[in-house]
Design a protein around this motif. Sequence first.
Motif, PDB file in Angstrom:
ATOM      1  N   ARG A  59      76.886  -7.654   7.097  1.00  0.00           N
ATOM      2  CA  ARG A  59      76.849  -8.869   7.925  1.00  0.00           C
ATOM      3  C   ARG A  59      77.845  -9.904   7.419  1.00  0.00           C
ATOM      4  O   ARG A  59      78.610 -10.478   8.187  1.00  0.00           O
ATOM      5  CB  ARG A  59      75.450  -9.478   7.903  1.00  0.00           C
ATOM      6  CG  ARG A  59      74.492  -8.808   8.836  1.00  0.00           C
ATOM      7  CD  ARG A  59      73.150  -9.550   8.819  1.00  0.00           C
ATOM      8  NE  ARG A  59      72.051  -8.628   9.011  1.00  0.00           N
ATOM      9  CZ  ARG A  59      71.707  -8.131  10.187  1.00  0.00           C
ATOM     10  NH1 ARG A  59      72.354  -8.492  11.255  1.00  0.00           N
ATOM     11  NH2 ARG A  59      70.706  -7.272  10.285  1.00  0.00           N
ATOM     12  N   THR A  63      81.200  -6.740   9.471  1.00  0.00           N
ATOM     13  CA  THR A  63      81.292  -5.328   9.850  1.00  0.00           C
ATOM     14  C   THR A  63      80.886  -5.112  11.305  1.00  0.00           C
ATOM     15  O   THR A  63      81.489  -4.306  12.024  1.00  0.00           O
ATOM     16  CB  THR A  63      80.398  -4.477   8.924  1.00  0.00           C
ATOM     17  OG1 THR A  63      80.721  -4.788   7.568  1.00  0.00           O
ATOM     18  CG2 THR A  63      80.597  -2.997   9.148  1.00  0.00           C
ATOM     19  N   ASP A  64      79.866  -5.851  11.751  1.00  0.00           N
ATOM     20  CA  ASP A  64      79.403  -5.698  13.137  1.00  0.00           C
ATOM     21  C   ASP A  64      80.524  -6.033  14.125  1.00  0.00           C
ATOM     22  O   ASP A  64      80.767  -5.302  15.087  1.00  0.00           O
ATOM     23  CB  ASP A  64      78.159  -6.554  13.388  1.00  0.00           C
ATOM     24  CG  ASP A  64      78.282  -7.977  12.827  1.00  0.00           C
ATOM     25  OD1 ASP A  64      79.243  -8.251  12.085  1.00  0.00           O
ATOM     26  OD2 ASP A  64      77.409  -8.808  13.148  1.00  0.00           O
ATOM     27  N   LYS A  65      81.232  -7.124  13.858  1.00  0.00           N
ATOM     28  CA  LYS A  65      82.328  -7.524  14.764  1.00  0.00           C
ATOM     29  C   LYS A  65      83.455  -6.492  14.698  1.00  0.00           C
ATOM     30  O   LYS A  65      84.054  -6.135  15.719  1.00  0.00           O
ATOM     31  CB  LYS A  65      82.870  -8.895  14.359  1.00  0.00           C
ATOM     32  CG  LYS A  65      81.818  -9.987  14.477  1.00  0.00           C
ATOM     33  CD  LYS A  65      82.296 -11.265  13.828  1.00  0.00           C
ATOM     34  CE  LYS A  65      81.112 -12.218  13.661  1.00  0.00           C
ATOM     35  NZ  LYS A  65      81.267 -13.132  12.555  1.00  0.00           N
ATOM     36  N   LEU A 114      72.983  -1.834  16.495  1.00  0.00           N
ATOM     37  CA  LEU A 114      73.604  -1.761  15.177  1.00  0.00           C
ATOM     38  C   LEU A 114      72.523  -1.868  14.105  1.00  0.00           C
ATOM     39  O   LEU A 114      71.737  -2.814  14.118  1.00  0.00           O
ATOM     40  CB  LEU A 114      74.598  -2.915  15.032  1.00  0.00           C
ATOM     41  CG  LEU A 114      75.528  -2.848  13.847  1.00  0.00           C
ATOM     42  CD1 LEU A 114      76.512  -1.703  13.977  1.00  0.00           C
ATOM     43  CD2 LEU A 114      76.318  -4.145  13.721  1.00  0.00           C
TER      44      LEU A 114
END
Length: 457
Positions: A59, A63-65, A114
């Motif tokens: 986070r 990494t999510d983006k 995710l």
Amino acid sequence: MTASVFDIFTVGIGPSSSHTVGPMIAAHRFAHRLAQQGWLSRVRQLRVELYGSLGATGRGHGTDKAVLLGLEGQQPDSLDPETVATRLAAIRKSGQLLLLARQPVARETQAPWLHFRRDTLPRHPNGMRFHAFDGAGDAVVADYYAVGGGVVASDDELTLRPAAGATAPPFPFRSGAELVQRCRDAGLSIAQLIYENEQAWRPAAEVVDGVQRIRIVMAETIARGCRIDGELPGPLRVRRRAAALHRKLMSRSEESPRDPLSALDWVNLYAMAVTEENAAGGRVVAAPSNGAAGVVPAVLQYYLKFVPGSSEEGSFNFLLTAAAIGLIYKASTPMSGAELGCQGEVGVACSMAAGALAAVLGGTVGQVEHAAQIGMEHNLGMTCDPMGGLVQNPCIERNAMGAIKAINAARMALCGERQQVVSLDKVIRTMMQTGADMKTKYKEASRGDLTVNVVEC
Ligand code: SF4
């Protein structure tokens, strides 16, 4: 050993080569795999699981983006960082991402799409599992691993590490001892030897242009970091310091008598400017990782600004020599905080920069190897524990310290060609053993030293 300079220096975006660049590349590869298998229009649901260190600090590293943008077809070396916020806002608003920029897929599904998981895939601490489901419940599933420095491996590639090219270079080497011996046998400097090797894979003009691009991106990142004030992203609300320091140094150089140690302030500035840009998601060159991206440019800039007789040719030789040292590490071990602690990122960068500076200051091949050895020896055991999973604390100052250490290592090595007690190869082996013995919580898990103690205080 067939890896290239361009496997060591990769242009990408911040804040992390393993947690941002690697996942974006993995997501991009997965989307292409779906296209190749004729699945793009079949996908109804996506699920991405991030394991180990990616699950623990993903986070904070964005990494999510990165995964979203990679699934949309973006690549870290060509993505314009200025467009990221707009595109992510559009995905949030519509609730849809565009697989490879053309196939709309609902981002949110019944289950969260995710998953940040604390367990680890068996083969590597930075594992990712991608799932695509169609309407009938069939699925395509693939595992990828961010193995350091923005390099991604599939299951097969983890066994057979990808090579730069099929052609063998004229001067292969896997260790410091081999590199030194090959240089001595051929009567070449390290930079000359690497330049010859690169030409096994691409024309000389492409090598020159590629190294020049790396040099330019490094300089642009420093310049941008010296201009931008404000806070870095994330809950720590860390203030950017490089721009204010730059203003202070500029005014000091106009008004004050010369401070004999003012060069140190400039080196700190260069390293912090790059690492603040990295933390803000800006364009950086991984050298050898994003977290350690400030060390090599800071020492290179020091060379250009403070060393009499410095030149663009010298900066070319500096980068090739730094890459050669990085390649020795790469031949032995993945260079990532998740596997080795920070000795495997800032420690390696310090070693690379120390050897490179020794070379352009006129050091012999033996002195370059010695400088690289000193650069690592005094980073052995350094843990990785980014506070809040953000590449900010201790990373920004740590890059500045790594750059200063590199300059001192080069100067110590240039004091004379002595009989070395410890070789570069021995110190690399020690680093690997230390990394293997290091507890997992000190390897990019944000569960160790600073993270715990700052909260307690
Ligand atoms: S502590 Fe070192 S290895 Fe860990 S994220 Fe920061 S720079 Fe990278």
